[in-house]
Design a protein around this motif. Sequence first.
Motif, short mmCIF file in Angstrom:
data_model
loop_
_atom_site.label_atom_id
_atom_site.label_comp_id
_atom_site.label_asym_id
_atom_site.label_seq_id
_atom_site.Cartn_x
_atom_site.Cartn_y
_atom_site.Cartn_z
N SER A 114 0.92 -1.26 0.12
CA SER A 114 0.00 0.04 0.08
C SER A 114 0.89 1.33 -0.06
CB SER A 114 -0.74 -0.05 1.30
OG SER A 114 -1.95 1.09 1.17
N ILE A 115 0.49 2.16 -0.81
CA ILE A 115 1.30 3.56 -0.89
C ILE A 115 0.91 4.38 0.49
CG2 ILE A 115 1.55 3.48 -3.41
CD1 ILE A 115 -0.75 5.56 -3.35
N VAL A 116 -0.14 4.02 1.02
CA VAL A 116 -0.41 4.83 2.35
C VAL A 116 -0.38 3.84 3.53
CG1 VAL A 116 -2.31 6.13 3.58
CG2 VAL A 116 -1.86 6.40 1.27
N PHE B 186 -7.35 10.71 -4.44
CA PHE B 186 -6.01 10.09 -3.90
C PHE B 186 -6.23 8.85 -3.47
CE2 PHE B 186 -2.74 10.21 -0.50
CZ PHE B 186 -1.65 9.60 -1.30
N PHE B 187 -7.32 8.50 -2.54
CA PHE B 187 -7.85 7.41 -2.21
C PHE B 187 -7.93 6.40 -3.32
CE2 PHE B 187 -11.59 4.45 -1.56
CZ PHE B 187 -11.04 3.57 -0.41
N LEU B 188 -8.62 6.68 -4.33
CA LEU B 188 -8.80 5.80 -5.58
C LEU B 188 -7.61 5.33 -6.33
CD1 LEU B 188 -11.08 4.37 -7.05
CD2 LEU B 188 -11.40 6.46 -8.34
N ILE B 189 -6.85 6.31 -6.41
CA ILE B 189 -5.60 6.01 -6.93
C ILE B 189 -4.65 4.90 -6.10
CG2 ILE B 189 -3.32 6.94 -7.53
CD1 ILE B 189 -4.54 9.49 -8.19
N GLY B 190 -4.57 5.14 -4.78
CA GLY B 190 -4.11 4.25 -3.63
C GLY B 190 -4.90 2.66 -3.92
N ALA B 191 -6.03 2.71 -4.00
CA ALA B 191 -6.81 1.51 -4.07
C ALA B 191 -6.35 1.07 -5.58
CB ALA B 191 -8.32 1.61 -4.09
N ILE B 192 -6.48 1.65 -6.32
CA ILE B 192 -6.04 0.96 -7.76
C ILE B 192 -4.54 0.52 -7.82
CG2 ILE B 192 -5.89 1.45 -10.08
CD1 ILE B 192 -8.06 3.19 -10.02
N ASN B 193 -3.70 1.16 -7.06
CA ASN B 193 -2.42 1.04 -7.22
C ASN B 193 -2.07 -0.32 -6.37
OD1 ASN B 193 0.41 1.46 -5.37
ND2 ASN B 193 0.73 2.12 -7.48
N PHE B 194 -2.74 -0.25 -5.19
CA PHE B 194 -2.47 -1.64 -4.41
C PHE B 194 -3.18 -2.99 -5.24
CE2 PHE B 194 -5.13 -4.52 -1.73
CZ PHE B 194 -4.09 -5.25 -1.11
N GLN B 195 -4.27 -2.72 -5.79
CA GLN B 195 -4.69 -4.09 -6.49
C GLN B 195 -3.70 -4.23 -7.64
OE1 GLN B 195 -8.72 -3.94 -7.44
NE2 GLN B 195 -8.73 -6.20 -8.06
#
Length: 285
Positions: A113-115, A170-179
Motif C-alpha cells: 500500500s502506498i499509504v 488520492f484514495f482511488l489512486i491508492g486503491a487501484i495501485n494496491f490492486q
Amino acid sequence: MASTTTHWQAYRYDPSLAAAVIFIVLFLVVTLVHSYHLIRTRTLFFIPFVLGGFFETVGYIGRAISAQQSPNWNVGPYIIQSVLTLVAPALFAASIYMELGRIIRLVHGEHLSIVRVSWMTKFFVFGDVFSFLLQSTGGGILGSSHSANNSLGTNIIVGGLFLQLIFFGFFLIGAINFQYRIGKRPTPESAEAYIPWRKHMMSLHVSSVLILVRSIFRVIEYLQGQDGYLLSTEVFIYIFDATLMFLVMITFLWVHPSQINCLLGKGEYHVTRGGLSLTEFKVPV
C-alpha cells in the motif's frame, strides 16, 4: 417596502413531489436493510454508511415538503434537503475508506500500500470530516434568506467539494495501485479461495467512481452559480446525485463488507440461499 422573503428563491423550479417521494421510499428501504445487516453482522465500521442513508432519506423528505410549498418556500425544509443530501456521500466515503484498510490487512498486503495502513483510515477520514464540515456549513449559509450570503455559502461548499475530490481521488489512486501491485506480487493470503477480496475491491472501485462522478457534478453545479443550468434544472440532481448514491447503497448490499469483517475475526457473515435461509460463513481451518 416589500419583505425580503418575496425575493428569496430556494429553487429555480417547482420541485417534483413525485420524484422526491420515490427516492424517499428507495433510500428508506435500502437503509433499513443496511441497518438490519449492520446489527445482525456487527459490521460496526459501516455505521457512517448507514447514517448516510438516513441523511439521504431525511434530505428528500425535506425536498418533498418544499415541493408542497412552491413557490412560497420555507427555509427549514430547504436547508434540510440541501445540507443532508450534500454531505451524505462523505459518510459513505468514510466507511469505504475503512473497508480498504481491512481488505489490505486481510490479505497481508500492508507492504504493497502506498499509504501506511496504520494511519490510512485516520488520514482519509480526517479529510472526509473536514470536507463534511465545510459542506454542511456552506449549505447552512446558503439556506439563509439573505442573498448577500449566497456567494459565501457557495464558495464554502465548493471548497468542501474540492477537498473531498482531492482526498477521494488520492484514495482511488491508492486503491487501484494496491490492486495492481498485489496482482504482480500476490501474497499467500490473496491466493486463498476462501478470501474473495477481489469482489470486495470491485465493489469498492464501483462505488468510489459513482461518488467521484457525483462530486464532480456537484462542483460544476455550484461553480455555475444559483442561476446556472444545472441548479436550474431539477432532473440533474436526480440523475447525478440521487440515483448514483442509491446505486452505491445497492452495490454494498450486493457485496456486503460483513464478509471482510468476519474473516478478520469480527462479527458474522451470512449468505442467503434462494432468499429463504441464512447460513453462517465459516472460515476453513
